[in-house]
Design an enzyme around this catalytic site. Structure first.
Site, PDB file in Angstrom:
ATOM      1  N   ARG A 184     108.114  48.440 -26.439  1.00 48.46           N
ATOM      2  CA  ARG A 184     107.345  49.643 -26.094  1.00 48.46           C
ATOM      3  C   ARG A 184     107.655  50.821 -27.007  1.00 48.46           C
ATOM      4  O   ARG A 184     108.762  51.338 -27.067  1.00 48.46           O
ATOM      5  CB  ARG A 184     107.538  50.005 -24.625  1.00 48.46           C
ATOM      6  CG  ARG A 184     108.894  50.504 -24.235  1.00 48.46           C
ATOM      7  CD  ARG A 184     109.037  50.571 -22.722  1.00 48.46           C
ATOM      8  NE  ARG A 184     109.002  49.244 -22.129  1.00 48.46           N
ATOM      9  CZ  ARG A 184     109.627  48.930 -20.998  1.00 48.46           C
ATOM     10  NH1 ARG A 184     110.318  49.821 -20.342  1.00 48.46           N
ATOM     11  NH2 ARG A 184     109.553  47.711 -20.506  1.00 48.46           N
ATOM     12  N   ASP A 197     104.345  43.270 -27.829  1.00 51.76           N
ATOM     13  CA  ASP A 197     105.210  42.914 -26.715  1.00 51.76           C
ATOM     14  C   ASP A 197     106.373  42.130 -27.306  1.00 51.76           C
ATOM     15  O   ASP A 197     106.171  41.276 -28.190  1.00 51.76           O
ATOM     16  CB  ASP A 197     104.466  42.073 -25.674  1.00 51.76           C
ATOM     17  CG  ASP A 197     105.280  41.889 -24.406  1.00 51.76           C
ATOM     18  OD1 ASP A 197     105.002  42.592 -23.412  1.00 51.76           O
ATOM     19  OD2 ASP A 197     106.206  41.049 -24.407  1.00 51.76           O
ATOM     20  N   ASP A 207      97.530  42.294 -18.226  1.00 53.62           N
ATOM     21  CA  ASP A 207      98.530  41.563 -17.436  1.00 53.62           C
ATOM     22  C   ASP A 207      99.646  42.424 -16.858  1.00 53.62           C
ATOM     23  O   ASP A 207     100.352  41.996 -15.952  1.00 53.62           O
ATOM     24  CB  ASP A 207      99.162  40.444 -18.286  1.00 53.62           C
ATOM     25  CG  ASP A 207      99.909  40.978 -19.503  1.00 53.62           C
ATOM     26  OD1 ASP A 207      99.952  42.205 -19.712  1.00 53.62           O
ATOM     27  OD2 ASP A 207     100.463  40.152 -20.267  1.00 53.62           O
ATOM     28  N   HIS A 208      99.813  43.657 -17.363  1.00 49.67           N
ATOM     29  CA  HIS A 208     100.974  44.455 -16.972  1.00 49.67           C
ATOM     30  C   HIS A 208     100.734  45.386 -15.783  1.00 49.67           C
ATOM     31  O   HIS A 208     101.697  45.863 -15.179  1.00 49.67           O
ATOM     32  CB  HIS A 208     101.440  45.300 -18.158  1.00 49.67           C
ATOM     33  CG  HIS A 208     102.453  44.630 -19.034  1.00 49.67           C
ATOM     34  ND1 HIS A 208     102.238  43.408 -19.617  1.00 49.67           N
ATOM     35  CD2 HIS A 208     103.690  45.015 -19.424  1.00 49.67           C
ATOM     36  CE1 HIS A 208     103.299  43.071 -20.333  1.00 49.67           C
ATOM     37  NE2 HIS A 208     104.198  44.028 -20.215  1.00 49.67           N
ATOM     38  N   SER A 241     112.278  45.769 -24.697  1.00 47.94           N
ATOM     39  CA  SER A 241     110.847  45.715 -24.923  1.00 47.94           C
ATOM     40  C   SER A 241     110.442  46.316 -26.265  1.00 47.94           C
ATOM     41  O   SER A 241     111.168  47.100 -26.873  1.00 47.94           O
ATOM     42  CB  SER A 241     110.134  46.463 -23.792  1.00 47.94           C
ATOM     43  OG  SER A 241     108.783  46.648 -24.089  1.00 47.94           O
ATOM     44  N   ARG A 267     114.416  38.732 -18.543  1.00 48.36           N
ATOM     45  CA  ARG A 267     115.329  39.876 -18.546  1.00 48.36           C
ATOM     46  C   ARG A 267     115.797  40.181 -17.131  1.00 48.36           C
ATOM     47  O   ARG A 267     115.047  40.041 -16.175  1.00 48.36           O
ATOM     48  CB  ARG A 267     114.659  41.115 -19.144  1.00 48.36           C
ATOM     49  CG  ARG A 267     114.408  40.948 -20.627  1.00 48.36           C
ATOM     50  CD  ARG A 267     114.027  42.243 -21.305  1.00 48.36           C
ATOM     51  NE  ARG A 267     113.877  41.956 -22.726  1.00 48.36           N
ATOM     52  CZ  ARG A 267     112.835  42.299 -23.473  1.00 48.36           C
ATOM     53  NH1 ARG A 267     111.849  42.981 -22.924  1.00 48.36           N
ATOM     54  NH2 ARG A 267     112.779  41.999 -24.739  1.00 48.36           N
TER      55      ARG A 267
END
Length: 755
Positions: free
Chosen positions: A644, A159, A94-95, A642, A447
């Site tokens: 990440r 995520d 999806d990213h 995030s 965000r």
């Protein structure tokens, strides 16, 4: 279709007994959060765990990963020696889909340009037994809510918006890839026992107010770090009056207050959603133990006795909120926006309104926004701002197209983007953004950090509900209040928009031709996962070096970051997403968005070897080439945003040894620990001011590194003076072993006999 029904049956069969044991152990009624946590312990507890203090091992039911973070998570998993994932796990593409023209064209470009990465994720999923959701299937959190989330379950996801599944009564927590690797490898997952925040919702939403406004209001109350270290549990008649997907919106954006996760007790709205999404069997199972899938009545009758903090909100009094710009907790009631914009000099002409994303792309959201679009058509209004729609899943997209909503949006100039994250995460090829002009947009995402959506730091991004976004896009004005203001239509008449209406669930049911799911091979043992040594997108991992066994001396100051330093500042998304599987290439974005305290510039720090100023990664690579370690110094809530883990892996890869800040965001602190980094905090925040640009820094006390024992940082100044600074840490003994071994993954590899 009900995935993993056997697993859910097992969880529900064991839950009543585990809840009863926990109730006896704590000697009191239980919150929903406590029931789920104690029912997912790695080993039976012998005493109650102290909130905010005790580190606890859990056994999550499943793992979910989006394609950007899955690359690194699975590259790590491939090195640990396991032949198959130990718990149900999924990958969601999806990213990596950029929003530029419209859904079909953008999706095809993504499939072509990301073929190497998608092939890797598909083959590694086949090899190790993961479910794979193809590009275009939808955004991870919406797909999880539609297919995998279940009341009373526990999952982790790579995520930060994994808590979206709290809308279906889960404890769903965002983590880094190393945590996912642990769970997929069959190891317990560690979390500090969270504190509990109770939000008592009274009454019922009406008019223009939506579930999104609840979390926008909460964000204004708690700020971006007010939920750190806590799980937020919503309860009361107001909670039961909200749809399941509305609950998901609230859980999703709970990440913006730093909360570990948010959740709701099982109720009829969840049952309706389970049945509507083809999971009647799970609804029947949940109904059989529903008293265990919500907090005990005594808790909700006297919440102050059981929660660490309680907030109350009467939904009948709630008006729509608009949060921003630049921070999701800057909350303004819509009735005050005109005054706030004037006082702050915010540009009020609205250029774009964007709805959808993982936060607000349910059928209910879309149907209510479509109602407003149809009103605009009926009242002879034309949208003054550009308008985009990002469906959360192919199931939602197919259904809203069948029901005519996409045609309705087209009548006011709406553009439908692919079922992907798109503009929400910076994957938006917005025309003209490179000019860096001052402008305003509003979206229903989660965000709105500076430059996040379009790369332009002068884009003033505001957050609102899909309904408010649609109304303001029609008006073209940030200060328009649809509750009170009129608009001039094409005939010169004054007209008002009525309060939006819609459907909680599609009256004709959900429909989809191809949801985009690929089941793993029954036996993947013969599948070869190939990563080319020449690839610029993927890179096999080399274990990080072990700690040398000494204090760290002679470190150079890489950067003293000033103000907000989110994971977007540390490891930007947008165009850098293409390197998420290549650690060395993506390390070229390390800290390029952080503001240097000493010159107020981004990506410009002093190379202490030459005296020249240069980009942050370039300077750090020079230190690494010279065999010199470095330190990063930061402000409050460092690593907000995030999940990440690249924001931790990049400094580790390039030779940064220590991150010293005033305070950490939860996920980022854990990610640093997992990668063998030393993350510490000032005992006295004023000591931040003692760090000077030309300092050489020592970290003392590591040879006796122990839980609860502070360390000492010595800042050796250029003039020959020095400051000794006491710094704190939250490492327990296991986490100290991660540091000594060079990373948590190094320990896993050793446990599974991998050299």
């Amino acid at each position: 279709m009900a995935f993993d029904l056997d697993l859910i049956q097992k969880v529900y069969a064991e839950m009543p007994g585990k809840v009863q044991i926990a109730r006896q152990l704590l000697g009191r009624p239980l919150t929903l959060t406590e029931k789920i946590l104690y029912a997912h312990l790695d080993k039976p507890a012998t005493a109650a765990y102290e909130r905010g203090k005790a580190y606890v091992d859990f056994r999550p039911d499943r793992v979910a990963m989006q394609d950007a973070t899955a690359q690194m998570a699975l590259l790590q998993f491939m090195t640990c020696g396991r032949d198959k994932v130990a718990v149900p796990s999924t990958v969601h593409c999806d990213h990596l889909i950029q929003a530029k023209v419209e859904a079909d064209k953008d999706l095809q470009v993504a499939v072509d340009s990301n073929k190497e990465v998608y092939d890797f994720l598909s083959s590694v999923s086949d090899r190790y037994g993961l479910g794979f959701w193809k590009a275009g299937a939808g955004i991870i959190h919406q797909v999880v809510l539609e297919n995998y989330a279940f009341p009373g379950g526990m999952m982790i996801g790579t995520d930060s918006h994994t808590p979206n599944a709290g809308g279906l009564g889960m404890i769903a927590i965002g983590v880094g890839g190393a945590d996912a690797c642990d769970v997929m490898a069959g190891l317990p997952w560690e979390l500090k026992m969270p504190k509990l925040i109770g939000v008592h919702l009274k009454g019922k939403l009406n008019g223009w107010a939506t579930p999104k406004d609840i979390i926008l209001w909460v964000a204004g109350k708690l700020t971006v770090k007010g939920g750190t270290g806590a799980i937020v549990e919503y309860f009361g008649e107001g909670a039961t009056n909200i749809s399941c997907t509305g609950k998901g919106t609230i859980g999703n954006m709970g990440a913006e207050i730093g909360a570990t996760t948010s959740t709701f007790g099982y109720d009829e709205s969840m049952e309706r959603y389970l049945r509507a999404t083809g999971r009647a069997a799970i609804a029947d199972l949940a109904n059989g133990i529903k008293e265990h899938l919500t907090g005990d009545p005594e808790v909700y009758a006297n919440p102050a006795q059981y929660f660490d903090q309680v907030i109350e909100l009467d939904l009948s009094t709630l008006e729509p909120y608009i949060n921003g710009p630049f921070s999701p907790d800057l909350a303004t009631p819509i009735s005050k926006m005109k005054d706030a914009a004037a006082a702050n000099g915010w540009p009020t002409r609205l250029e774009v309104g964007l709805i959808g994303s993982c936060t607000n792309s349910s059928y209910e959201d879309i149907s209510r926004a479509a109602n407003l679009a149809q009103q605009a058509v009926d009242k002879n209004l034309k949208a003054k701002a550009a308008y985009t729609i990002t469906p959360g899943s192919e199931q939602v997209r197919f259904t809203i197209e069948r029901d005519g909503f996409i045609d309705t949006f087209g009548k006011i100039g709406g553009t439908v983007f692919a079922n992907a994250c798109g503009p929400c995460i910076g994957m938006w090829a917005r025309e003209g953004a490179d000019k860096k002009e001052k402008n305003t947009i509003i979206h229903s995402f989660n965000r709105n950090f500076a430059a996040r959506q379009d790369g332009n730091p002068n884009t003033y991004a505001f957050v609102g509900s899909p309904e408010v976004v649609t109304a303001l896009a029609i008006a073209g004005d940030l200060t328009f209040n649809p509750l009170t203001d009129s608009l001039t239509n094409e005939a010169g008449e004054q007209v008002k928009l009525d309060a939006p209406t819609g459907y909680e669930l599609p009256p004709k049911g959900f429909a989809v031709d191809d949801p985009g799911f690929q089941a793993p091979a029954e036996d993947g043992s013969s599948i070869q996962v190939i990563v080319s040594p020449e690839s610029q997108r993927l890179q096999l991992l080399v274990p990080f070096p072990v700690w040398e066994g000494t204090d760290l001396k002679g470190l150079k100051l890489l950067i003293k970051a000033k103000g907000k330093c989110t994971t977007d500042h540390i490891s930007m998304a947008g165009p850098w997403l293409k390197f998420r599987g290549h650690l060395d290439n993506i390390s070229n974005n390390m800290l390029i968005g952080a503001t240097n305290y000493f010159n107020d510039k981004t990506n410009s720090v002093k190379n202490e070897l030459t005296g020249d100023y240069a980009p942050v990664p370039e300077v750090q690579r020079a230190y690494k080439a010279a065999g010199i370690g470095s330190i990063v110094v930061g402000d409050e809530n460092y690593g907000e945003g995030s999940s990440r883990e690249h924001a931790a892996m990049e400094p580790r890869h390039l030779g940064v040894r220590v991150v010293l800040v005033k305070s950490f965001a939860r996920i980022h602190e854990t990610n640093l620990k997992k990668q063998g980094m030393l993350g510490v905090t000032f005992n006295n925040n004023d000591d931040y001011n003692k760090i000077q640009e030309d300092d050489t820094i020592d970290v003392l006390g590591l040879t006796t590194f122990a839980p609860g024992v502070p360390l000492t940082v010595v800042a050796n100044h250029k003039d020959g003076t020095k400051d000794e600074i006491v710094v704190n840490h939250t490492y327990n003994q296991q986490q100290i072993e991660w540091f000594k071994a060079g990373s948590a993954l190094n320990i896993i590899r050793k446990e599974f006999g991998v050299a």
